[in-house]
Write a protein that holds these residues in place. Sequence first.
Motif, PDB file in Angstrom:
ATOM      1  N   ARG A 169     -34.610 -23.856 -13.888  1.00 19.99           N
ATOM      2  CA  ARG A 169     -35.106 -25.268 -13.709  1.00 19.99           C
ATOM      3  C   ARG A 169     -34.047 -26.262 -13.386  1.00 19.99           C
ATOM      4  NH1 ARG A 169     -38.777 -27.510 -17.671  1.00 19.99           N
ATOM      5  NH2 ARG A 169     -39.954 -28.300 -16.248  1.00 19.99           N
ATOM      6  N   GLY A 170     -32.824 -25.795 -12.954  1.00 18.98           N
ATOM      7  CA  GLY A 170     -31.432 -26.524 -12.819  1.00 18.98           C
ATOM      8  C   GLY A 170     -31.501 -27.756 -11.646  1.00 18.98           C
ATOM      9  N   PRO A 171     -31.164 -28.560 -12.042  1.00 20.46           N
ATOM     10  CA  PRO A 171     -31.461 -29.658 -10.890  1.00 20.46           C
ATOM     11  C   PRO A 171     -30.714 -29.556  -9.735  1.00 20.46           C
ATOM     12  CG  PRO A 171     -29.707 -30.521 -12.623  1.00 20.46           C
ATOM     13  CD  PRO A 171     -30.502 -29.121 -13.070  1.00 20.46           C
ATOM     14  N   ALA A 172     -29.657 -28.991  -9.471  1.00 19.80           N
ATOM     15  CA  ALA A 172     -29.059 -28.614  -8.453  1.00 19.80           C
ATOM     16  C   ALA A 172     -28.545 -26.976  -8.075  1.00 19.80           C
ATOM     17  CB  ALA A 172     -27.661 -29.562  -8.135  1.00 19.80           C
ATOM     18  N   ILE A 173     -28.478 -26.511  -6.988  1.00 22.61           N
ATOM     19  CA  ILE A 173     -27.978 -25.256  -6.666  1.00 22.61           C
ATOM     20  C   ILE A 173     -26.906 -25.013  -7.469  1.00 22.61           C
ATOM     21  CG2 ILE A 173     -27.046 -25.650  -4.494  1.00 22.61           C
ATOM     22  CD1 ILE A 173     -29.612 -23.039  -5.309  1.00 22.61           C
ATOM     23  N   TRP A 174     -25.990 -25.906  -7.318  1.00 24.78           N
ATOM     24  CA  TRP A 174     -24.548 -25.506  -7.931  1.00 24.78           C
ATOM     25  C   TRP A 174     -24.702 -25.549  -9.474  1.00 24.78           C
ATOM     26  CZ3 TRP A 174     -21.362 -23.823  -5.007  1.00 24.78           C
ATOM     27  CH2 TRP A 174     -21.127 -24.049  -3.542  1.00 24.78           C
ATOM     28  N   ASP A 175     -25.551 -26.230 -10.213  1.00 21.78           N
ATOM     29  CA  ASP A 175     -26.041 -25.949 -11.706  1.00 21.78           C
ATOM     30  C   ASP A 175     -26.673 -24.592 -11.836  1.00 21.78           C
ATOM     31  OD1 ASP A 175     -25.123 -28.475 -12.167  1.00 21.78           O
ATOM     32  OD2 ASP A 175     -26.994 -29.451 -11.678  1.00 21.78           O
ATOM     33  N   ARG A 176     -27.465 -24.195 -10.809  1.00 25.14           N
ATOM     34  CA  ARG A 176     -28.073 -22.777 -11.171  1.00 25.14           C
ATOM     35  C   ARG A 176     -27.009 -21.728 -11.005  1.00 25.14           C
ATOM     36  NH1 ARG A 176     -33.355 -24.087  -7.720  1.00 25.14           N
ATOM     37  NH2 ARG A 176     -34.458 -25.247  -9.219  1.00 25.14           N
ATOM     38  N   LEU A 177     -25.910 -21.903  -9.919  1.00 29.04           N
ATOM     39  CA  LEU A 177     -24.908 -20.956  -9.751  1.00 29.04           C
ATOM     40  C   LEU A 177     -24.168 -20.957 -11.017  1.00 29.04           C
ATOM     41  CD1 LEU A 177     -23.438 -18.848  -7.948  1.00 29.04           C
ATOM     42  CD2 LEU A 177     -22.224 -20.932  -7.261  1.00 29.04           C
ATOM     43  N   LEU A 178     -23.735 -21.994 -11.747  1.00 30.19           N
ATOM     44  CA  LEU A 178     -23.154 -21.952 -12.771  1.00 30.19           C
ATOM     45  C   LEU A 178     -23.630 -21.269 -13.917  1.00 30.19           C
ATOM     46  CD1 LEU A 178     -20.582 -22.933 -14.338  1.00 30.19           C
ATOM     47  CD2 LEU A 178     -21.756 -25.078 -14.887  1.00 30.19           C
ATOM     48  N   ALA A 179     -24.942 -21.599 -13.994  1.00 28.51           N
ATOM     49  CA  ALA A 179     -25.908 -20.836 -15.226  1.00 28.51           C
ATOM     50  C   ALA A 179     -25.942 -19.509 -15.001  1.00 28.51           C
ATOM     51  CB  ALA A 179     -27.395 -21.492 -15.211  1.00 28.51           C
ATOM     52  N   MET A 180     -25.903 -19.075 -13.666  1.00 27.38           N
ATOM     53  CA  MET A 180     -25.953 -17.556 -13.473  1.00 27.38           C
ATOM     54  C   MET A 180     -24.501 -16.755 -13.866  1.00 27.38           C
ATOM     55  SD  MET A 180     -28.931 -16.596 -12.663  1.00 27.38           S
ATOM     56  CE  MET A 180     -28.423 -15.040 -12.028  1.00 27.38           C
ATOM     57  N   SER A 181     -23.288 -17.870 -13.521  1.00 27.01           N
ATOM     58  CA  SER A 181     -22.275 -17.304 -14.020  1.00 27.01           C
ATOM     59  C   SER A 181     -22.000 -17.036 -15.639  1.00 27.01           C
ATOM     60  CB  SER A 181     -21.318 -18.061 -13.530  1.00 27.01           C
ATOM     61  OG  SER A 181     -19.687 -17.793 -13.851  1.00 27.01           O
ATOM     62  N   VAL A 182     -22.613 -18.034 -16.237  1.00 31.98           N
ATOM     63  CA  VAL A 182     -22.603 -18.132 -17.686  1.00 31.98           C
ATOM     64  C   VAL A 182     -23.496 -17.032 -18.184  1.00 31.98           C
ATOM     65  CG1 VAL A 182     -23.335 -19.384 -19.691  1.00 31.98           C
ATOM     66  CG2 VAL A 182     -21.899 -20.347 -17.894  1.00 31.98           C
ATOM     67  N   ILE A 183     -24.693 -16.545 -17.590  1.00 26.89           N
ATOM     68  CA  ILE A 183     -25.714 -15.684 -18.020  1.00 26.89           C
ATOM     69  C   ILE A 183     -24.711 -14.214 -17.905  1.00 26.89           C
ATOM     70  CG2 ILE A 183     -27.595 -14.151 -17.596  1.00 26.89           C
ATOM     71  CD1 ILE A 183     -28.701 -16.972 -16.666  1.00 26.89           C
ATOM     72  N   SER A 184     -24.035 -14.081 -16.925  1.00 21.71           N
ATOM     73  CA  SER A 184     -23.313 -12.894 -16.585  1.00 21.71           C
ATOM     74  C   SER A 184     -22.206 -12.692 -17.650  1.00 21.71           C
ATOM     75  CB  SER A 184     -22.531 -12.874 -15.314  1.00 21.71           C
ATOM     76  OG  SER A 184     -21.786 -11.886 -15.228  1.00 21.71           O
ATOM     77  N   THR A 185     -21.538 -13.884 -18.083  1.00 24.16           N
ATOM     78  CA  THR A 185     -20.770 -13.869 -18.899  1.00 24.16           C
ATOM     79  C   THR A 185     -21.140 -13.481 -20.483  1.00 24.16           C
ATOM     80  OG1 THR A 185     -19.141 -15.472 -18.060  1.00 24.16           O
ATOM     81  CG2 THR A 185     -18.725 -15.186 -20.415  1.00 24.16           C
ATOM     82  N   LYS A 186     -22.315 -13.976 -20.745  1.00 23.43           N
ATOM     83  CA  LYS A 186     -23.043 -13.807 -22.007  1.00 23.43           C
ATOM     84  C   LYS A 186     -23.562 -12.443 -22.020  1.00 23.43           C
ATOM     85  CE  LYS A 186     -23.490 -17.992 -23.638  1.00 23.43           C
ATOM     86  NZ  LYS A 186     -23.071 -18.497 -24.831  1.00 23.43           N
ATOM     87  N   ILE A 187     -23.836 -11.642 -20.913  1.00 28.63           N
ATOM     88  CA  ILE A 187     -24.289 -10.210 -20.979  1.00 28.63           C
ATOM     89  C   ILE A 187     -23.136  -9.485 -21.126  1.00 28.63           C
ATOM     90  CG2 ILE A 187     -25.391  -8.322 -19.635  1.00 28.63           C
ATOM     91  CD1 ILE A 187     -27.092 -10.415 -18.450  1.00 28.63           C
ATOM     92  N   ILE A 188     -21.849  -9.717 -20.485  1.00 25.99           N
ATOM     93  CA  ILE A 188     -20.879  -8.920 -20.746  1.00 25.99           C
ATOM     94  C   ILE A 188     -20.500  -9.048 -22.252  1.00 25.99           C
ATOM     95  CG2 ILE A 188     -18.326  -8.955 -20.518  1.00 25.99           C
ATOM     96  CD1 ILE A 188     -18.946  -9.982 -17.618  1.00 25.99           C
ATOM     97  N   ILE A 189     -20.489 -10.265 -22.852  1.00 34.77           N
ATOM     98  CA  ILE A 189     -20.250 -10.467 -24.348  1.00 34.77           C
ATOM     99  C   ILE A 189     -21.043  -9.412 -25.296  1.00 34.77           C
ATOM    100  CG2 ILE A 189     -20.206 -11.923 -26.398  1.00 34.77           C
ATOM    101  CD1 ILE A 189     -19.146 -14.008 -24.388  1.00 34.77           C
ATOM    102  N   ILE A 190     -22.385  -9.571 -24.792  1.00 34.37           N
ATOM    103  CA  ILE A 190     -23.425  -8.719 -25.641  1.00 34.37           C
ATOM    104  C   ILE A 190     -23.011  -6.879 -25.585  1.00 34.37           C
ATOM    105  CG2 ILE A 190     -25.732  -7.973 -25.683  1.00 34.37           C
ATOM    106  CD1 ILE A 190     -26.480 -10.836 -25.163  1.00 34.37           C
ATOM    107  N   ILE A 191     -22.502  -6.769 -24.188  1.00 39.50           N
ATOM    108  CA  ILE A 191     -22.211  -5.226 -24.013  1.00 39.50           C
ATOM    109  C   ILE A 191     -20.871  -4.959 -24.850  1.00 39.50           C
ATOM    110  CG2 ILE A 191     -21.414  -3.759 -22.388  1.00 39.50           C
ATOM    111  CD1 ILE A 191     -22.988  -4.986 -20.283  1.00 39.50           C
ATOM    112  N   ILE A 192     -19.986  -5.681 -24.975  1.00 37.52           N
ATOM    113  CA  ILE A 192     -18.707  -5.714 -25.462  1.00 37.52           C
ATOM    114  C   ILE A 192     -19.180  -5.379 -27.251  1.00 37.52           C
ATOM    115  CG2 ILE A 192     -16.489  -6.482 -26.142  1.00 37.52           C
ATOM    116  CD1 ILE A 192     -16.152  -7.306 -23.395  1.00 37.52           C
ATOM    117  N   PHE A 193     -19.842  -6.503 -27.433  1.00 33.75           N
ATOM    118  CA  PHE A 193     -20.202  -6.427 -28.782  1.00 33.75           C
ATOM    119  C   PHE A 193     -20.729  -5.226 -29.244  1.00 33.75           C
ATOM    120  CE2 PHE A 193     -22.463  -8.501 -32.545  1.00 33.75           C
ATOM    121  CZ  PHE A 193     -21.680  -8.756 -33.339  1.00 33.75           C
ATOM    122  N   PHE A 194     -21.953  -4.815 -28.646  1.00 39.61           N
ATOM    123  CA  PHE A 194     -22.726  -3.399 -28.801  1.00 39.61           C
ATOM    124  C   PHE A 194     -21.737  -2.436 -28.804  1.00 39.61           C
ATOM    125  CE2 PHE A 194     -25.483  -0.120 -27.592  1.00 39.61           C
ATOM    126  CZ  PHE A 194     -26.407  -0.183 -28.547  1.00 39.61           C
ATOM    127  N   ALA A 195     -20.941  -2.367 -27.975  1.00 39.90           N
ATOM    128  CA  ALA A 195     -19.989  -1.187 -27.628  1.00 39.90           C
ATOM    129  C   ALA A 195     -18.937  -1.160 -29.144  1.00 39.90           C
ATOM    130  CB  ALA A 195     -19.235  -1.093 -26.432  1.00 39.90           C
TER     131      ALA A 195
END
Length: 88
Positions: free
Chosen positions: A23-49
């Motif tokens: 629901r991001g207001p602009a496409i750049w906000d959505r791109l930033l959110a996708m980057s943060v999602i990628s980072t969060k997934i990496i943190i979860i993988i490292i935490f689980f490992a």
Amino acid sequence: MYINGILWVLLASLIIYILYAIRGPAIWDRLLAMSVISTKIIIIIIFFATINDVSYLLDFAIIYALFGFIGTIFIALFLSERSSRKKE
């Protein structure tokens, strides 16, 4: 005990950023959110490992980080070229 709390906080913030990416207001906000999602997934993988002492998952986290970074750069370049074409 603390491990479950940390994972729940990470998953809650991941869900918040998924909603922001949708629901991001602009496409750049959505791109930033996708980057943060990628980072969060990496943190979860490292935490689980780390918790389960599975070292090969760290390799997957590094590869996922590389693909996430390259994907973000390519999408940003694509959006930049598209917006410059609209101005012409």
